[in-house]
Design a protein around this motif. Structure first.
Motif, PDB file in Angstrom:
ATOM      1  N   LYS A  45       0.841  -1.197   0.000  1.00 53.59           N
ATOM      2  CA  LYS A  45       0.000   0.000   0.000  1.00 53.59           C
ATOM      3  C   LYS A  45       0.881   1.254   0.000  1.00 53.59           C
ATOM      4  O   LYS A  45       0.614   2.219  -0.748  1.00 53.59           O
ATOM      5  CB  LYS A  45      -0.901  -0.019   1.241  1.00 53.59           C
ATOM      6  CG  LYS A  45      -1.732   1.244   1.461  1.00 53.59           C
ATOM      7  CD  LYS A  45      -2.876   1.347   0.499  1.00 53.59           C
ATOM      8  CE  LYS A  45      -3.812   2.488   0.858  1.00 53.59           C
ATOM      9  NZ  LYS A  45      -4.943   2.616  -0.062  1.00 53.59           N
TER      10      LYS A  45
ATOM     11  N   ARG B 299      -5.103  -0.018  -3.911  1.00 51.95           N
ATOM     12  CA  ARG B 299      -5.025   1.361  -4.372  1.00 51.95           C
ATOM     13  C   ARG B 299      -6.233   2.178  -3.921  1.00 51.95           C
ATOM     14  O   ARG B 299      -6.136   3.383  -3.706  1.00 51.95           O
ATOM     15  CB  ARG B 299      -4.909   1.398  -5.898  1.00 51.95           C
ATOM     16  CG  ARG B 299      -4.627   2.781  -6.451  1.00 51.95           C
ATOM     17  CD  ARG B 299      -4.178   2.737  -7.890  1.00 51.95           C
ATOM     18  NE  ARG B 299      -5.187   2.192  -8.783  1.00 51.95           N
ATOM     19  CZ  ARG B 299      -5.082   2.178 -10.119  1.00 51.95           C
ATOM     20  NH1 ARG B 299      -3.988   2.660 -10.691  1.00 51.95           N
ATOM     21  NH2 ARG B 299      -6.032   1.661 -10.857  1.00 51.95           N
ATOM     22  N   SER B 300      -7.393   1.514  -3.748  1.00 56.69           N
ATOM     23  CA  SER B 300      -8.610   2.257  -3.401  1.00 56.69           C
ATOM     24  C   SER B 300      -9.159   1.934  -2.014  1.00 56.69           C
ATOM     25  O   SER B 300     -10.164   2.507  -1.608  1.00 56.69           O
ATOM     26  CB  SER B 300      -9.702   1.963  -4.440  1.00 56.69           C
ATOM     27  OG  SER B 300     -10.015   0.574  -4.462  1.00 56.69           O
ATOM     28  N   SER B 301      -8.526   0.996  -1.291  1.00 55.20           N
ATOM     29  CA  SER B 301      -9.067   0.557   0.001  1.00 55.20           C
ATOM     30  C   SER B 301      -7.972   0.569   1.059  1.00 55.20           C
ATOM     31  O   SER B 301      -6.781   0.614   0.747  1.00 55.20           O
ATOM     32  CB  SER B 301      -9.658  -0.855  -0.119  1.00 55.20           C
ATOM     33  OG  SER B 301     -10.610  -0.922  -1.158  1.00 55.20           O
ATOM     34  N   SER B 302      -8.383   0.484   2.306  1.00 58.25           N
ATOM     35  CA  SER B 302      -7.408   0.491   3.401  1.00 58.25           C
ATOM     36  C   SER B 302      -6.664  -0.838   3.457  1.00 58.25           C
ATOM     37  O   SER B 302      -7.221  -1.903   3.200  1.00 58.25           O
ATOM     38  CB  SER B 302      -8.120   0.735   4.736  1.00 58.25           C
ATOM     39  OG  SER B 302      -8.937  -0.366   5.083  1.00 58.25           O
TER      40      SER B 302
ATOM     41  N   PRO C  15     -15.867   2.172  -2.235  1.00 56.86           N
ATOM     42  CA  PRO C  15     -14.451   1.864  -2.449  1.00 56.86           C
ATOM     43  C   PRO C  15     -14.024   0.541  -1.820  1.00 56.86           C
ATOM     44  O   PRO C  15     -13.335  -0.254  -2.453  1.00 56.86           O
ATOM     45  CB  PRO C  15     -13.731   3.059  -1.802  1.00 56.86           C
ATOM     46  CG  PRO C  15     -14.722   4.161  -1.855  1.00 56.86           C
ATOM     47  CD  PRO C  15     -16.052   3.503  -1.631  1.00 56.86           C
TER      48      PRO C  15
ATOM     49  N   GLY D 203     -12.933  -2.973  -3.478  1.00 56.29           N
ATOM     50  CA  GLY D 203     -11.696  -3.603  -3.047  1.00 56.29           C
ATOM     51  C   GLY D 203     -11.913  -5.033  -2.588  1.00 56.29           C
ATOM     52  O   GLY D 203     -11.070  -5.909  -2.837  1.00 56.29           O
TER      53      GLY D 203
END
Length: 351
Positions: A22, A89-92, A144, A148
């Motif tokens: 990440k 890229r879009s999530s924790s 998001p 993910g």
């Protein structure tokens, strides 16, 4: 204690890959980072493969095993990591790390549905628990995280198929198959990634990505295999199953991601489900056809009765050896000697 330590280090190394990836996505496109991570895994395996050079001359890989290796390269080395990095890229990272428990559930479910492996009622309830925990995570963070979760599920499906294909490969060592997977898939993904967008990351970021791949996808594999040799598959997998939780903990601590109620509910569902899956051995009368092959083994596991004067039964070693036809019943996992999917070289029959 030594085996537990090896399995724990392997879990920490693999778990750390999620938050570290990440962080690295700030410098790379997903295809580029996927390529560098798996090229790093190949670099990490290179010294091990070099040490195996003498044994490699004795190994033979036939067409069926070559096709399995190709499938593992395409699914586990090329497609799976790209899907995971798109999810990151879009999530924790903490949520995605916990969602990676889907790989264990998918491996168990596909084993039962496609590869004739046993998964009793407790195992299916465990799979359902992992899926429910994943739904809690995916639905608790809006679109998001839901997107993910879908991408992570796709990655876990790829790796589950990779697990089964790799488990059936005979005639090539685990280190060598990991090296081939990393070198081929990493090169392809990096080439595609640099063709789609310029690679403008710093030399330090490239080195960090290669190092992460070497340790998280290379060294961790070797340590896990060594742990399985010391502890057996069940205990080693039980320790290694902590990897997603290690990744989530590092994401919350290192990346300062918030820990919400959905994470707590998911963890409460995941822990007993994973414990049930890693304990899901079974027993039934079965027959083994004669087979000749080369793999790591010891002489106290019920399948290797040939003698080596002066070599303790618990010492693990490898050489070409022959298995005579046998019929017996004992608790077992699906492994090289108990593939419930018929194979030309290793047949295992229910009776």
């Amino acid at each position: 204690m030594y085996g537990f330590l090896l399995a724990l280090i392997a879990a920490v190394l693999f778990g750390a890959s999620t938050p570290a990836s990440k962080w690295l996505l700030g410098s790379f496109e997903p295809l580029q980072l996927a390529g560098l991570l798996y090229l790093g895994a190949a670099l990490g395996m290179a010294p091990v493969v070099a040490l195996e050079r003498g044994e490699a001359r004795k190994l033979r890989i036939d067409r069926a095993n070559a096709l399995r290796l190709l499938g593992a390269v395409l699914l586990g080395g090329a497609l799976g990591p790209v899907l995971l990095l798109l999810a990151l890229r879009s999530s924790s990272a903490g949520s995605i790390a916990l969602l990676l428990n889907l790989e264990l559930a998918a491996t168990a479910a596909l084993g039962a549905m496609l590869f004739r492996e046993h998964l009793g009622p407790r195992g299916w309830w465990a799979v359902a628990g992992v899926v429910l925990a994943s739904a809690v995570l995916g639905g608790g963070g809006g679109w998001p995280l839901l997107a993910g979760a879908v991408l992570t599920a796709g990655a876990c499906l790829c790796w589950a198929l990779d697990n089964h294909l790799t488990a059936l490969i005979d005639g090539i060592s685990a280190a060598r198959s990991t090296f081939v997977k990393g070198a081929v898939a990493g090169s392809v993904n990096l080439a595609l990634g640099t063709a789609a967008a310029p690679l403008d990351a710093s030399a330090g970021s490239v080195a960090a990505a290669l190092a992460l791949g070497a340790f998280s996808y290379g060294v961790s594999v070797v340590l896990y295999i060594r742990a399985a040799h010391e502890l057996g598959a069940t205990r080693a997998q039980a320790v290694f199953a902590s990897a997603p939780f290690v990744g989530a903990l590092l994401a919350f601590a290192w990346l300062a991601e918030p820990l919400g109620a959905a994470h707590g509910i998911a963890i409460a569902l995941l822990l007993p489900s994973i414990a049930a899956l890693v304990r899901s051995q079974h027993a039934h009368p079965h027959a083994h056809a004669p087979a000749t092959h080369d793999h790591s083994h010891r002489h106290d596991d019920g399948h290797h009765a040939h003698a080596h004067p002066g070599l303790p039964a618990t010492t693990r070693h490898a050489h070409f050896h022959e298995h005579k036809a046998a019929r017996h019943a004992h608790p077992h996992w699906p492994d090289l000697h108990h593939p419930h999917w018929p194979d030309l070289h290793h047949r295992h029959f229910h009776e």
